[in-house]
Design an enzyme around this catalytic site. Structure first.
Site, short mmCIF file in Angstrom:
data_model
loop_
_atom_site.label_atom_id
_atom_site.label_comp_id
_atom_site.label_asym_id
_atom_site.label_seq_id
_atom_site.Cartn_x
_atom_site.Cartn_y
_atom_site.Cartn_z
N GLU A 82 -2.73 -4.55 -3.97
CA GLU A 82 -2.64 -4.93 -5.40
C GLU A 82 -1.19 -5.02 -5.87
O GLU A 82 -0.91 -5.61 -6.90
CB GLU A 82 -3.43 -3.93 -6.26
N CYS B 152 -5.10 3.77 -0.66
CA CYS B 152 -4.22 4.93 -0.73
C CYS B 152 -5.02 6.18 -1.13
O CYS B 152 -5.85 6.65 -0.34
CB CYS B 152 -3.07 4.65 -1.70
N HIS C 144 -0.89 -0.95 -0.19
CA HIS C 144 -1.33 -1.36 -1.53
C HIS C 144 -1.36 -2.88 -1.68
O HIS C 144 -0.36 -3.45 -2.15
CB HIS C 144 -0.35 -0.81 -2.58
#
Lengths: 225, 84
Positions: free
Chosen positions: A197, A89, A195
């Site tokens: 994560e 990002c 994302h």
């Protein structure tokens, strides 16, 4: 293999990344403050991650100021020496501004901040459901650069629908050729808008991100529990 | 001598400018239907200590190329004037 996560003022996915790597994937992670520049404990088998967020308030352009922080100078040297670097990002935006990756991330075509799960697929047609959260994620590069990226297999993720079809309606931001992530020619610098994560923990109801981190960054012999 | 330098930074002409598009919509809602297109950029003002307007412009150009504009998505124009 060790991981370092760079913390800029305005980073807000740095702890998410740390939790995902340390708690969910049981990996060795340390945090790197943007004003420091010492990467001597990392070697080229290791990986530096630039997390999501709004480094330096997205002032001027997303990632434009972060690029000049002392730690980024070291990260550029680390990348040029062959070390692995992943930008997620805002981290992807920083990598483009640093010219470690070609192109730029522009304001979303639909003029809105988009925050939702999307589907992406990798070069082997593996399908992942991963959250995106950005206002400036429309990947742009000129035609020559785009053709080069494709010729060298540098487009690592594309937005697609839940069946893996690459369609305009599955593209959340208007990215050219549905590009969600790319790598450099040497295949050691990776940038992606989604994302992973945020999709590594059972309690979050989605663990598709684990495979992404594993496929991109981990040597074959390392097995994630 | 201090020079005031204005730098106009605009999205490349071939790029879609969603901000401009949103503004066109707003203006048309106001009844200003003659406005066919809007593009939004930045105006950056620098105060530069230099020996001549030419040198001031050179410094502004370097600043623009290295940081203020990203040539992948933007172009810039520089205007120099002597500070009062």
């Amino acid at each position: 293999m060790k991981f370092g996560v760079v913390v800029f003022p305005g980073s807000n996915c740095d702890r998410d990344m740390q939790d995902a790597l340390a708690d969910d994937l049981n990996l060795d992670v340390s945090m790197l403050w943007h004003k420091d520049k010492d990467l001597s404990r990392f070697n080229t088998e290791d990986c530096i991650i630039l997390p999501g967020g709004f480094s330096f308030g997205d002032y001027l352009r997303c990632g434009a100021i972060a690029r000049f922080s002392p730690m980024m100078q070291s990260v550029v040297e680390f990348a040029n020496a062959g070390g692995k670097v992943l930008g997620v990002c805002n981290g992807f935006q920083v990598l483009c501004e640093s010219a470690l990756l070609p192109g730029a991330l522009l304001r979303n075509e639909n003029q809105q901040f988009v925050c939702k799960n999307v589907f992406i697929k990798d070069q082997e047609d593996n399908l992942f459901k991963i959250p995106v959260a950005h206002g400036e994620g429309r990947y742009y590069a000129d035609e020559t650069t785009l053709n080069e990226l494709e010729a060298n297999d540098q487009v690592i993720f594309r937005y697609c629908d839940e069946n893996g079809k690459i369609t305009a309606s599955a593209n959340p931001n208007g990215a050219l050729r549905n590009i969600a992530g790319i790598c450099n020619k040497n295949r050691n610098v990776f940038g992606m808008m989604p994302h992973p994560e945020r999709a590594c923990s059972e309690v979050l109801g989605n663990t598709d991100g684990r495979a992404i981190i594993k496929n991109l960054l981990l040597a074959e012999q390392l097995v994630i529990q | 001598m201090t020079y005031t330098v204005q730098i106009k930074v605009m999205p490349l002409k071939e790029l879609l400018d969603p901000q401009g598009k949103a503004i066109v919509g707003g203006l048309q809602n106001l009844g200003l239907n003659n406005i066919a297109d809007v593009r939004v950029g930045k105006n950056i003002t620098l105060q530069i200590n230099a020996d001549s307007p030419v040198q001031a412009k050179q410094i502004a150009e370097e600043a623009s190329k290295k940081l203020l504009a990203n040539p992948v998505m933007e172009y810039f124009e520089i205007e120099t004037s002597q500070s009062a």
